[in-house]
Write a protein that holds these residues in place. Structure first.
Motif, mmCIF file in Angstrom:
data_model
loop_
_atom_site.group_PDB
_atom_site.id
_atom_site.type_symbol
_atom_site.label_atom_id
_atom_site.label_comp_id
_atom_site.label_asym_id
_atom_site.label_seq_id
_atom_site.Cartn_x
_atom_site.Cartn_y
_atom_site.Cartn_z
ATOM 1 N N TRP A 96 -9.799 13.073 6.918
ATOM 2 C CA TRP A 96 -8.656 12.996 5.992
ATOM 3 C C TRP A 96 -8.867 11.881 4.976
ATOM 4 N N ARG A 97 -8.473 12.159 3.761
ATOM 5 C CA ARG A 97 -8.406 11.142 2.716
ATOM 6 C C ARG A 97 -7.182 11.417 1.859
ATOM 7 N N PRO A 98 -6.433 10.373 1.450
ATOM 8 C CA PRO A 98 -5.308 10.600 0.533
ATOM 9 C C PRO A 98 -5.817 11.134 -0.801
ATOM 10 N N GLN A 99 -5.040 12.035 -1.398
ATOM 11 C CA GLN A 99 -5.460 12.721 -2.617
ATOM 12 C C GLN A 99 -4.665 12.314 -3.857
ATOM 13 N N VAL A 100 -3.482 11.735 -3.653
ATOM 14 C CA VAL A 100 -2.573 11.489 -4.773
ATOM 15 C C VAL A 100 -2.573 9.999 -5.123
ATOM 16 N N GLU A 101 -2.997 9.682 -6.339
ATOM 17 C CA GLU A 101 -2.976 8.299 -6.796
ATOM 18 C C GLU A 101 -1.554 7.892 -7.178
ATOM 19 N N LEU A 102 -1.327 6.585 -7.280
ATOM 20 C CA LEU A 102 0.029 6.055 -7.418
ATOM 21 C C LEU A 102 0.790 6.649 -8.600
ATOM 22 N N ASP A 154 0.872 -1.165 0.000
ATOM 23 C CA ASP A 154 0.000 0.000 0.000
ATOM 24 C C ASP A 154 0.917 1.225 0.000
ATOM 25 N N TYR A 155 0.986 1.940 -1.124
ATOM 26 C CA TYR A 155 1.920 3.064 -1.275
ATOM 27 C C TYR A 155 1.197 4.389 -1.030
ATOM 28 N N LEU A 156 1.805 5.239 -0.198
ATOM 29 C CA LEU A 156 1.199 6.506 0.196
ATOM 30 C C LEU A 156 2.136 7.651 -0.146
ATOM 31 N N TYR A 157 1.657 8.613 -0.933
ATOM 32 C CA TYR A 157 2.486 9.754 -1.298
ATOM 33 C C TYR A 157 2.752 10.612 -0.063
ATOM 34 N N VAL A 199 -0.044 -6.620 1.841
ATOM 35 C CA VAL A 199 -0.688 -5.809 2.872
ATOM 36 C C VAL A 199 -1.317 -4.579 2.235
ATOM 37 N N VAL A 200 -2.575 -4.370 2.561
ATOM 38 C CA VAL A 200 -3.320 -3.170 2.171
ATOM 39 C C VAL A 200 -4.053 -2.711 3.424
ATOM 40 N N LEU A 201 -3.948 -1.431 3.747
ATOM 41 C CA LEU A 201 -4.485 -0.931 5.007
ATOM 42 C C LEU A 201 -5.913 -0.410 4.859
ATOM 43 N N ASP A 202 -6.721 -0.718 5.849
ATOM 44 C CA ASP A 202 -8.043 -0.117 5.994
ATOM 45 C C ASP A 202 -7.833 1.222 6.708
ATOM 46 N N ILE A 203 -8.172 2.326 6.062
ATOM 47 C CA ILE A 203 -7.909 3.653 6.619
ATOM 48 C C ILE A 203 -9.193 4.350 7.063
ATOM 49 N N ALA A 204 -10.258 3.574 7.268
ATOM 50 C CA ALA A 204 -11.547 4.177 7.621
ATOM 51 C C ALA A 204 -11.475 4.926 8.946
ATOM 52 N N SER A 216 -6.231 13.499 20.351
ATOM 53 C CA SER A 216 -6.668 12.122 20.128
ATOM 54 C C SER A 216 -5.566 11.136 20.475
ATOM 55 N N SER A 217 -5.931 10.097 21.187
ATOM 56 C CA SER A 217 -5.033 8.979 21.435
ATOM 57 C C SER A 217 -5.592 7.760 20.723
ATOM 58 N N GLY A 218 -4.754 6.732 20.595
ATOM 59 C CA GLY A 218 -5.194 5.511 19.936
ATOM 60 C C GLY A 218 -4.278 5.141 18.803
ATOM 61 N N VAL A 219 -4.715 4.167 18.010
ATOM 62 C CA VAL A 219 -3.913 3.591 16.944
ATOM 63 C C VAL A 219 -4.652 3.757 15.620
ATOM 64 N N TYR A 220 -3.940 4.264 14.601
ATOM 65 C CA TYR A 220 -4.571 4.521 13.311
ATOM 66 C C TYR A 220 -3.666 4.080 12.170
ATOM 67 N N ASN A 221 -4.252 3.298 11.244
ATOM 68 C CA ASN A 221 -3.572 3.026 9.981
ATOM 69 C C ASN A 221 -3.538 4.294 9.137
ATOM 70 N N VAL A 222 -2.435 4.464 8.399
ATOM 71 C CA VAL A 222 -2.319 5.601 7.482
ATOM 72 C C VAL A 222 -1.767 5.079 6.157
ATOM 73 N N GLY A 223 -2.626 4.933 5.177
ATOM 74 C CA GLY A 223 -2.211 4.414 3.881
ATOM 75 C C GLY A 223 -3.091 4.977 2.784
ATOM 76 N N SER A 224 -2.970 4.397 1.607
ATOM 77 C CA SER A 224 -3.812 4.825 0.486
ATOM 78 C C SER A 224 -5.106 4.031 0.424
ATOM 79 N N GLY A 225 -5.098 2.854 1.063
ATOM 80 C CA GLY A 225 -6.251 1.972 0.996
ATOM 81 C C GLY A 225 -6.301 1.135 -0.273
ATOM 82 N N ALA A 226 -5.235 1.195 -1.079
ATOM 83 C CA ALA A 226 -5.165 0.432 -2.327
ATOM 84 C C ALA A 226 -3.844 -0.328 -2.376
#
Length: 301
Positions: free
Chosen positions: A283-289, A207-210, A270-275, A226-236
């Motif tokens: 937030w949503r990633p804006q830049v495609e691969l 899962d590649y993230l710009y 591996v592909v991350l669920d970023i919901a 905010s505390s906690g754990v968050y995935n940060v990816g492109s979702g693809a």
């Protein structure tokens, strides 16, 4: 707000310096390396010191509001070579940082874990934050251990940790080492006419993230509590072969590939669920691969 970046001279850290400074924050950096020449350090308090240097850490923490911990002395491909060093220079040094923060009553830390290694080979895709943690490299094991310590101190009421699990960030300034950063390495091979080494058949999926999308998320998150754990990816997800094809389209160059045996510590897919991050931070990633590859090629090339 004064933000201290531990490991701020790296690829991710140097971009975060840009983003945080643009957002109006006062930025400090502690890193064992001299400031890189391809970044703008104006207005940044920069201290060159080892992560184990408690005196330097203590001095930089004074007056700090939030710590961003990006430092790592290993990558997945090197961590298994010397797990004792991995633990001593990453886990133990992080515990020293936590101790210094607790002494000062400094609660806020943003830790950059690893969305690409902490889950191991996932049971399901995309993988969300509730998935069991089964790392298959020392790098991932240490990241998980640091996460658990941060969450322990949160439960004890001492820290307000935000744990981010980035996927595979890429973009300008990423060093083409061949050990980490497949896109940077492929672009360097295209530029220099060198062969590209791929372990296995090229079907490994990541899962590649710009980098600008990662920076955007961090700038949003650092302002809150905010505390906690968050995935940060492109979702693809994209295979190495698909990434290579995109690099060749962008550069207009054919890259010769040398295939090497598969490595046991490489996660297959591996592909991350970023919901969760999308909902919490708006937030949503804006830049495609392929767009991100082109931006990197033209900015670094």
């Amino acid at each position: 707000m004064r933000v201290l970046l531990i490991g701020g001279n790296g690829f991710i850290g140097s971009h975060l310096v840009d983003g945080l400074r643009a957002a109006g924050h006062t930025v400090s950096v502690l890193d064992p390396r001299a400031p890189r020449a391809d970044a703008d350090w104006r207005g940044v308090e920069y201290r060159q010191a080892a992560y184990s240097d408690r005196a330097a850490i203590d001095a930089m923490l004074d007056g700090c509001d939030v710590v961003l911990h990006l430092a790592s002395t290993t990558v997945p491909s090197t961590s298994n070579l010397d797990p004792v060093r991995d633990v001593s220079t990453n886990l133990v040094d992080t515990l020293g940082l936590i101790a210094s923060m607790r002494e000062r009553g400094l609660r806020r830390i943003v830790f950059f874990s690893s969305g690409g290694t902490v889950y191991g080979n996932p049971d399901r895709l995309p993988v969300d934050e509730t998935h069991p943690l089964r790392p298959i490299s020392s790098y991932g094991v240490v990241k998980v251990a640091i996460e658990h310590y941060l969450l322990m101190y949160h439960a004890l009421g001492d820290l307000d940790p935000l744990i981010l699990r980035p996927s595979n960030p890429y973009g300008p300034r990423q060093i083409a080492s061949g050990q980490q950063g497949f896109i940077a390495t492929a672009l360097a091979c295209a530029h220099q006419g060198l062969p590209l080494r791929i372990w296995g058949g090229g079907n490994t999926v990541r899962d590649y993230l710009y980098i600008d999308d990662l920076t955007d998320l961090v700038v949003r998150a650092v302002n809150g509590s905010s505390s906690g754990v968050y995935n940060v990816g492109s979702g693809a997800g994209h295979s190495l072969n698909a990434v290579l094809a995109a690099v060749e389209r962008v550069t207009g160059r054919t890259i010769r590939v040398e295939h090497l045996p598969e490595r046991g510590f490489d996660v297959r897919e591996v592909v991350l669920d970023i919901a969760a991050a999308s909902a919490r931070f708006g937030w949503r990633p804006q830049v495609e691969l392929e767009q991100g590859i082109a931006l990197t090629w033209h900015r670094d090339g």
